[in-house]
Design a protein around this motif. Structure first.
Motif, PDB file in Angstrom:
ATOM      1  N   LEU A 156      28.896  40.312  31.325  1.00  0.00           N
ATOM      2  CA  LEU A 156      29.416  39.785  30.062  1.00  0.00           C
ATOM      3  C   LEU A 156      30.896  39.441  30.108  1.00  0.00           C
ATOM      4  CD1 LEU A 156      27.659  42.308  27.642  1.00  0.00           C
ATOM      5  CD2 LEU A 156      27.011  39.929  28.083  1.00  0.00           C
ATOM      6  N   TYR A 157      31.649  40.112  30.965  1.00  0.00           N
ATOM      7  CA  TYR A 157      33.106  39.981  30.958  1.00  0.00           C
ATOM      8  C   TYR A 157      33.597  39.507  32.323  1.00  0.00           C
ATOM      9  CZ  TYR A 157      38.024  41.377  30.892  1.00  0.00           C
ATOM     10  OH  TYR A 157      39.381  41.388  30.984  1.00  0.00           O
ATOM     11  N   LYS A 158      34.370  38.449  32.332  1.00  0.00           N
ATOM     12  CA  LYS A 158      34.899  37.882  33.586  1.00  0.00           C
ATOM     13  C   LYS A 158      36.428  37.829  33.580  1.00  0.00           C
ATOM     14  CE  LYS A 158      30.724  36.853  34.935  1.00  0.00           C
ATOM     15  NZ  LYS A 158      29.992  37.862  35.643  1.00  0.00           N
ATOM     16  N   GLY A 159      37.063  38.607  32.724  1.00  0.00           N
ATOM     17  CA  GLY A 159      38.516  38.558  32.581  1.00  0.00           C
ATOM     18  C   GLY A 159      39.250  39.262  33.707  1.00  0.00           C
ATOM     19  N   PRO A 160      40.563  39.321  33.596  1.00  0.00           N
ATOM     20  CA  PRO A 160      41.401  39.855  34.667  1.00  0.00           C
ATOM     21  C   PRO A 160      41.458  41.388  34.731  1.00  0.00           C
ATOM     22  CG  PRO A 160      42.767  39.151  32.847  1.00  0.00           C
ATOM     23  CD  PRO A 160      41.359  38.761  32.500  1.00  0.00           C
ATOM     24  N   LEU A 161      41.048  42.052  33.691  1.00  0.00           N
ATOM     25  CA  LEU A 161      41.134  43.518  33.636  1.00  0.00           C
ATOM     26  C   LEU A 161      39.812  44.144  34.071  1.00  0.00           C
ATOM     27  CD1 LEU A 161      43.246  45.621  32.550  1.00  0.00           C
ATOM     28  CD2 LEU A 161      41.950  45.588  30.431  1.00  0.00           C
ATOM     29  N   PRO A 162      39.828  45.215  34.865  1.00  0.00           N
ATOM     30  CA  PRO A 162      38.591  45.907  35.244  1.00  0.00           C
ATOM     31  C   PRO A 162      38.017  46.667  34.037  1.00  0.00           C
ATOM     32  CG  PRO A 162      40.386  46.437  36.757  1.00  0.00           C
ATOM     33  CD  PRO A 162      40.982  45.737  35.585  1.00  0.00           C
ATOM     34  N   LEU A 163      37.423  45.922  33.136  1.00  0.00           N
ATOM     35  CA  LEU A 163      36.989  46.452  31.857  1.00  0.00           C
ATOM     36  C   LEU A 163      35.897  47.520  31.986  1.00  0.00           C
ATOM     37  CD1 LEU A 163      37.372  46.269  28.790  1.00  0.00           C
ATOM     38  CD2 LEU A 163      35.589  44.509  28.778  1.00  0.00           C
ATOM     39  N   TYR A 175      47.172  48.295  33.479  1.00  0.00           N
ATOM     40  CA  TYR A 175      45.816  48.854  33.533  1.00  0.00           C
ATOM     41  C   TYR A 175      45.862  50.371  33.729  1.00  0.00           C
ATOM     42  CZ  TYR A 175      41.301  50.009  35.617  1.00  0.00           C
ATOM     43  OH  TYR A 175      40.099  50.599  35.930  1.00  0.00           O
ATOM     44  N   LEU A 176      46.700  50.842  34.644  1.00  0.00           N
ATOM     45  CA  LEU A 176      46.813  52.284  34.875  1.00  0.00           C
ATOM     46  C   LEU A 176      47.365  53.004  33.650  1.00  0.00           C
ATOM     47  CD1 LEU A 176      48.087  52.414  38.557  1.00  0.00           C
ATOM     48  CD2 LEU A 176      45.845  53.119  37.703  1.00  0.00           C
ATOM     49  N   ILE A 177      48.406  52.453  33.067  1.00  0.00           N
ATOM     50  CA  ILE A 177      49.003  53.073  31.877  1.00  0.00           C
ATOM     51  C   ILE A 177      48.002  53.081  30.725  1.00  0.00           C
ATOM     52  CG2 ILE A 177      50.794  52.778  30.112  1.00  0.00           C
ATOM     53  CD1 ILE A 177      52.594  51.700  32.461  1.00  0.00           C
ATOM     54  N   LEU A 178      47.347  51.958  30.508  1.00  0.00           N
ATOM     55  CA  LEU A 178      46.342  51.862  29.451  1.00  0.00           C
ATOM     56  C   LEU A 178      45.205  52.862  29.683  1.00  0.00           C
ATOM     57  CD1 LEU A 178      45.425  50.192  26.934  1.00  0.00           C
ATOM     58  CD2 LEU A 178      44.120  48.800  28.555  1.00  0.00           C
ATOM     59  N   SER A 179      44.734  52.949  30.923  1.00  0.00           N
ATOM     60  CA  SER A 179      43.634  53.866  31.248  1.00  0.00           C
ATOM     61  C   SER A 179      44.007  55.306  30.933  1.00  0.00           C
ATOM     62  CB  SER A 179      43.259  53.748  32.725  1.00  0.00           C
ATOM     63  OG  SER A 179      42.705  52.500  33.002  1.00  0.00           O
ATOM     64  N   THR A 186      35.169  57.869  36.707  1.00  0.00           N
ATOM     65  CA  THR A 186      35.544  57.513  38.072  1.00  0.00           C
ATOM     66  C   THR A 186      37.037  57.234  38.215  1.00  0.00           C
ATOM     67  OG1 THR A 186      35.185  55.927  39.830  1.00  0.00           O
ATOM     68  CG2 THR A 186      34.722  55.159  37.596  1.00  0.00           C
ATOM     69  N   PHE A 187      37.755  58.266  38.570  1.00  0.00           N
ATOM     70  CA  PHE A 187      39.194  58.132  38.823  1.00  0.00           C
ATOM     71  C   PHE A 187      39.438  57.259  40.052  1.00  0.00           C
ATOM     72  CE2 PHE A 187      43.210  59.635  40.638  1.00  0.00           C
ATOM     73  CZ  PHE A 187      44.042  59.533  39.545  1.00  0.00           C
ATOM     74  N   SER A 188      38.622  57.426  41.077  1.00  0.00           N
ATOM     75  CA  SER A 188      38.831  56.675  42.318  1.00  0.00           C
ATOM     76  C   SER A 188      38.617  55.177  42.122  1.00  0.00           C
ATOM     77  CB  SER A 188      37.922  57.204  43.424  1.00  0.00           C
ATOM     78  OG  SER A 188      36.573  57.152  43.034  1.00  0.00           O
ATOM     79  N   SER A 189      37.632  54.790  41.339  1.00  0.00           N
ATOM     80  CA  SER A 189      37.434  53.357  41.074  1.00  0.00           C
ATOM     81  C   SER A 189      38.595  52.789  40.275  1.00  0.00           C
ATOM     82  CB  SER A 189      36.126  53.128  40.315  1.00  0.00           C
ATOM     83  OG  SER A 189      35.033  53.383  41.148  1.00  0.00           O
ATOM     84  N   MET A 190      39.154  53.577  39.368  1.00  0.00           N
ATOM     85  CA  MET A 190      40.316  53.132  38.613  1.00  0.00           C
ATOM     86  C   MET A 190      41.477  52.846  39.568  1.00  0.00           C
ATOM     87  SD  MET A 190      42.462  55.097  35.622  1.00  0.00           S
ATOM     88  CE  MET A 190      43.162  56.308  36.723  1.00  0.00           C
ATOM     89  N   LEU A 208      44.279  44.766  41.986  1.00  0.00           N
ATOM     90  CA  LEU A 208      45.117  43.943  41.118  1.00  0.00           C
ATOM     91  C   LEU A 208      46.511  43.766  41.722  1.00  0.00           C
ATOM     92  CD1 LEU A 208      44.224  45.316  37.570  1.00  0.00           C
ATOM     93  CD2 LEU A 208      43.808  42.998  38.414  1.00  0.00           C
ATOM     94  N   ALA A 209      47.078  44.844  42.250  1.00  0.00           N
ATOM     95  CA  ALA A 209      48.419  44.774  42.839  1.00  0.00           C
ATOM     96  C   ALA A 209      48.424  43.879  44.083  1.00  0.00           C
ATOM     97  CB  ALA A 209      48.911  46.173  43.192  1.00  0.00           C
ATOM     98  N   LYS A 210      47.398  43.960  44.895  1.00  0.00           N
ATOM     99  CA  LYS A 210      47.321  43.123  46.101  1.00  0.00           C
ATOM    100  C   LYS A 210      47.131  41.651  45.752  1.00  0.00           C
ATOM    101  CE  LYS A 210      45.788  46.593  49.332  1.00  0.00           C
ATOM    102  NZ  LYS A 210      44.711  47.112  50.159  1.00  0.00           N
ATOM    103  N   ALA A 211      46.528  41.390  44.623  1.00  0.00           N
ATOM    104  CA  ALA A 211      46.334  40.006  44.171  1.00  0.00           C
ATOM    105  C   ALA A 211      47.579  39.481  43.464  1.00  0.00           C
ATOM    106  CB  ALA A 211      45.120  39.924  43.260  1.00  0.00           C
ATOM    107  N   LYS A 212      48.680  40.167  43.634  1.00  0.00           N
ATOM    108  CA  LYS A 212      49.962  39.778  43.019  1.00  0.00           C
ATOM    109  C   LYS A 212      49.959  39.927  41.509  1.00  0.00           C
ATOM    110  CE  LYS A 212      51.521  38.522  47.043  1.00  0.00           C
ATOM    111  NZ  LYS A 212      51.892  39.586  47.913  1.00  0.00           N
ATOM    112  N   ASP A 213      49.064  40.728  41.002  1.00  0.00           N
ATOM    113  CA  ASP A 213      49.014  41.000  39.567  1.00  0.00           C
ATOM    114  C   ASP A 213      49.573  42.400  39.307  1.00  0.00           C
ATOM    115  OD1 ASP A 213      47.872  38.569  38.902  1.00  0.00           O
ATOM    116  OD2 ASP A 213      45.830  39.324  39.187  1.00  0.00           O
ATOM    117  N   ARG A 214      50.775  42.648  39.784  1.00  0.00           N
ATOM    118  CA  ARG A 214      51.349  43.991  39.670  1.00  0.00           C
ATOM    119  C   ARG A 214      51.543  44.423  38.220  1.00  0.00           C
ATOM    120  NH1 ARG A 214      53.977  42.146  44.509  1.00  0.00           N
ATOM    121  NH2 ARG A 214      53.150  43.378  46.233  1.00  0.00           N
ATOM    122  N   ALA A 215      51.882  43.486  37.361  1.00  0.00           N
ATOM    123  CA  ALA A 215      52.038  43.838  35.946  1.00  0.00           C
ATOM    124  C   ALA A 215      50.691  44.247  35.358  1.00  0.00           C
ATOM    125  CB  ALA A 215      52.634  42.664  35.171  1.00  0.00           C
ATOM    126  N   TRP A 216      49.612  43.520  35.725  1.00  0.00           N
ATOM    127  CA  TRP A 216      48.268  43.888  35.268  1.00  0.00           C
ATOM    128  C   TRP A 216      47.889  45.253  35.826  1.00  0.00           C
ATOM    129  CZ3 TRP A 216      45.463  42.226  31.443  1.00  0.00           C
ATOM    130  CH2 TRP A 216      45.581  40.905  31.000  1.00  0.00           C
TER     131      TRP A 216
END
Length: 126
Positions: A30-37, A106-110, A83-87, A94-102
């Protein structure tokens, strides 16, 4: 620890892992966005349920491995479900894809939403 304790934790862990896998598949369709929802939703909902049930079962954090119900539900099912490890892997990707802000967001939000969910679950159980 007895063989029966190991059985309950293993059975619960298997069920929780299957539930995580199933929800992950559904969310990914259902979701194809940038965040690991999927991982975020799983961890937050698991934190809520753990917070709720730990108060309902009167479980102290130092003794949540004690009886069969705690072993099967809190350690087994919910331990396999969350799942802490999947997070961490999601944030790393995300960081390797140059999305360091995401990744940082994501970590802070989680963590913050997970803590709030656990606290809310505990509050509701009281």
């Amino acid at each position: 620890m007895t063989a029966l304790d190991v059985f309950w934790v293993g059975l619960g862990g298997g069920l929780g892992s299957l539930l995580r896998w199933w929800i992950g598949l559904r969310v990914a369709r259902l979701y194809k966005g940038p965040l690991p929802l999927a991982t975020l939703l799983i961890n937050v909902s698991g934190a809520f349920v753990i917070g709720y049930l730990s108060i309902l079962f009167s479980v102290d954090w130092r003794d949540r491995y004690g009886d069969m119900l705690n072993a099967a539900v809190l350690t087994g099912i919910l331990g396999g479900y969350t799942t802490f490890s999947s997070m961490q892997l999601d944030a790393s990707k995300l960081a390797k894809a140059k999305d360091r802000a995401w990744a940082a967001g994501y970590l802070i939000l989680s963590v913050l939403v997970g803590l709030a969910a656990a606290a809310f679950g505990a509050w509701l159980a009281r």
